[in-house]
Motif scaffolding. Structure first.
Motif, PDB file in Angstrom:
ATOM      1  N   SER A 166       3.197   3.148 -12.747  1.00 37.64           N
ATOM      2  CA  SER A 166       3.714   1.865 -13.219  1.00 37.64           C
ATOM      3  C   SER A 166       4.237   1.986 -14.645  1.00 37.64           C
ATOM      4  CB  SER A 166       2.601   0.811 -13.169  1.00 37.64           C
ATOM      5  OG  SER A 166       3.101  -0.451 -13.548  1.00 37.64           O
ATOM      6  N   ARG A 184      -6.730  -4.084  -4.615  1.00 38.79           N
ATOM      7  CA  ARG A 184      -7.768  -3.151  -5.057  1.00 38.79           C
ATOM      8  C   ARG A 184      -7.884  -3.164  -6.578  1.00 38.79           C
ATOM      9  NH1 ARG A 184      -6.532   2.548  -2.866  1.00 38.79           N
ATOM     10  NH2 ARG A 184      -8.097   3.096  -4.378  1.00 38.79           N
ATOM     11  N   PRO A 185      -9.046  -2.779  -7.111  1.00 40.09           N
ATOM     12  CA  PRO A 185      -9.253  -2.838  -8.552  1.00 40.09           C
ATOM     13  C   PRO A 185      -8.528  -1.728  -9.317  1.00 40.09           C
ATOM     14  CG  PRO A 185     -11.189  -1.945  -7.485  1.00 40.09           C
ATOM     15  CD  PRO A 185     -10.260  -2.372  -6.389  1.00 40.09           C
ATOM     16  N   ASP A 186      -8.021  -0.740  -8.584  1.00 36.14           N
ATOM     17  CA  ASP A 186      -7.353   0.399  -9.207  1.00 36.14           C
ATOM     18  C   ASP A 186      -6.066   0.739  -8.441  1.00 36.14           C
ATOM     19  OD1 ASP A 186      -8.594   1.201  -6.879  1.00 36.14           O
ATOM     20  OD2 ASP A 186      -9.218   3.142  -7.679  1.00 36.14           O
ATOM     21  N   PRO A 187      -5.022  -0.089  -8.573  1.00 36.66           N
ATOM     22  CA  PRO A 187      -3.800   0.162  -7.811  1.00 36.66           C
ATOM     23  C   PRO A 187      -3.341   1.613  -7.940  1.00 36.66           C
ATOM     24  CG  PRO A 187      -3.628  -1.915  -8.973  1.00 36.66           C
ATOM     25  CD  PRO A 187      -4.880  -1.239  -9.473  1.00 36.66           C
ATOM     26  N   GLN A 188      -3.096   2.224  -6.800  1.00 36.52           N
ATOM     27  CA  GLN A 188      -2.713   3.632  -6.760  1.00 36.52           C
ATOM     28  C   GLN A 188      -1.186   3.748  -6.788  1.00 36.52           C
ATOM     29  OE1 GLN A 188      -5.318   6.280  -6.577  1.00 36.52           O
ATOM     30  NE2 GLN A 188      -6.093   4.383  -7.481  1.00 36.52           N
ATOM     31  N   ARG A 242      -1.530  -7.547 -10.557  1.00 34.30           N
ATOM     32  CA  ARG A 242      -1.293  -6.289  -9.835  1.00 34.30           C
ATOM     33  C   ARG A 242      -2.479  -5.949  -8.939  1.00 34.30           C
ATOM     34  NH1 ARG A 242      -1.349  -2.100 -12.428  1.00 34.30           N
ATOM     35  NH2 ARG A 242       0.031  -0.842 -11.130  1.00 34.30           N
ATOM     36  N   LYS A 243      -3.692  -6.119  -9.450  1.00 35.09           N
ATOM     37  CA  LYS A 243      -4.887  -5.833  -8.640  1.00 35.09           C
ATOM     38  C   LYS A 243      -4.935  -6.746  -7.421  1.00 35.09           C
ATOM     39  CE  LYS A 243      -7.381  -4.079 -12.608  1.00 35.09           C
ATOM     40  NZ  LYS A 243      -8.456  -4.286 -13.583  1.00 35.09           N
ATOM     41  N   GLY A 290      -2.593  -6.947 -15.233  1.00 35.60           N
ATOM     42  CA  GLY A 290      -3.822  -6.385 -14.650  1.00 35.60           C
ATOM     43  C   GLY A 290      -4.324  -7.211 -13.472  1.00 35.60           C
ATOM     44  N   TYR A 333      -1.996  -5.589  -4.944  1.00 35.58           N
ATOM     45  CA  TYR A 333      -2.285  -4.320  -4.263  1.00 35.58           C
ATOM     46  C   TYR A 333      -3.621  -4.334  -3.528  1.00 35.58           C
ATOM     47  CZ  TYR A 333       1.829  -2.337  -6.479  1.00 35.58           C
ATOM     48  OH  TYR A 333       3.123  -2.080  -6.867  1.00 35.58           O
ATOM     49  N   GLU A 342       0.819  -1.215   0.000  1.00 37.25           N
ATOM     50  CA  GLU A 342       0.000   0.000   0.000  1.00 37.25           C
ATOM     51  C   GLU A 342       0.851   1.262   0.000  1.00 37.25           C
ATOM     52  OE1 GLU A 342      -2.845   0.039   3.165  1.00 37.25           O
ATOM     53  OE2 GLU A 342      -3.729  -1.866   2.555  1.00 37.25           O
TER      54      GLU A 342
END
Length: 143
Positions: free
Chosen positions: A120, A113-117, A107-108, A104, A111, A84
């Motif tokens: 990249s 979550r559906p929208d890694p912050q 990575r999701k 995709g 991390y 995080e």
């Protein structure tokens, strides 16, 4: 070495051979060296290679990515951090199409979550340090 700097390693043979650490924390930033798919002693999901050492199948790309993120998470935990806290990553891959298909979902998952912050970048390269590797992931985290 400054008291604001801390390092961590996995203890794998190539750290000593090459001469590096897996992670360095300097003040509020943790720099994670390129993580590859290993379990501390052996490569995980190694790609099959031909007699000349060329990869013949990239089907293990997702499995290798998962292990790279797991290794990074283990290092980050030693600093009291997690995925995080990652702000930037670079994925070095030997097959862009296979990596793009795997990245995709993996990575999701990594991390959580559906929208890694995280910023990249994915870079296609001809090969990595070991011929059986398909991906290496370098990260920077802020705490």
């Amino acid at each position: 070495m400054s008291t604001t700097r801390k390092t961590e390693s996995h203890g794998v043979p190539w750290e000593t051979k090459y001469g590096y650490v897996q992670a360095v924390q300097h003040r509020d930033t943790i720099y994670i060296s390129g993580q590859v798919a290993h379990d501390g002693s052996d490569l995980v999901a190694p790609a099959p290679t031909d007699a000349d050492g060329r990869v013949t199948d990239t089907g293990n790309t997702a499995a290798q990515m998962r292990q790279c993120y797991a290794n990074a998470a283990r290092l980050l935990a030693r600093f009291g951090a997690s995925l995080e806290d990652v702000v930037d990553e670079v994925l070095y891959v030997v097959d862009i199409e296979a990596a793009d298909a795997a990245a995709g979902p993996v990575r999701k998952e990594a991390y959580g979550r559906p929208d890694p912050q995280v910023a990249s970048t994915m870079i296609g390269i001809p090969r990595l340090a070991f011929r059986e590797l398909l991906v290496e992931i370098k990260l920077v985290a802020r705490v």
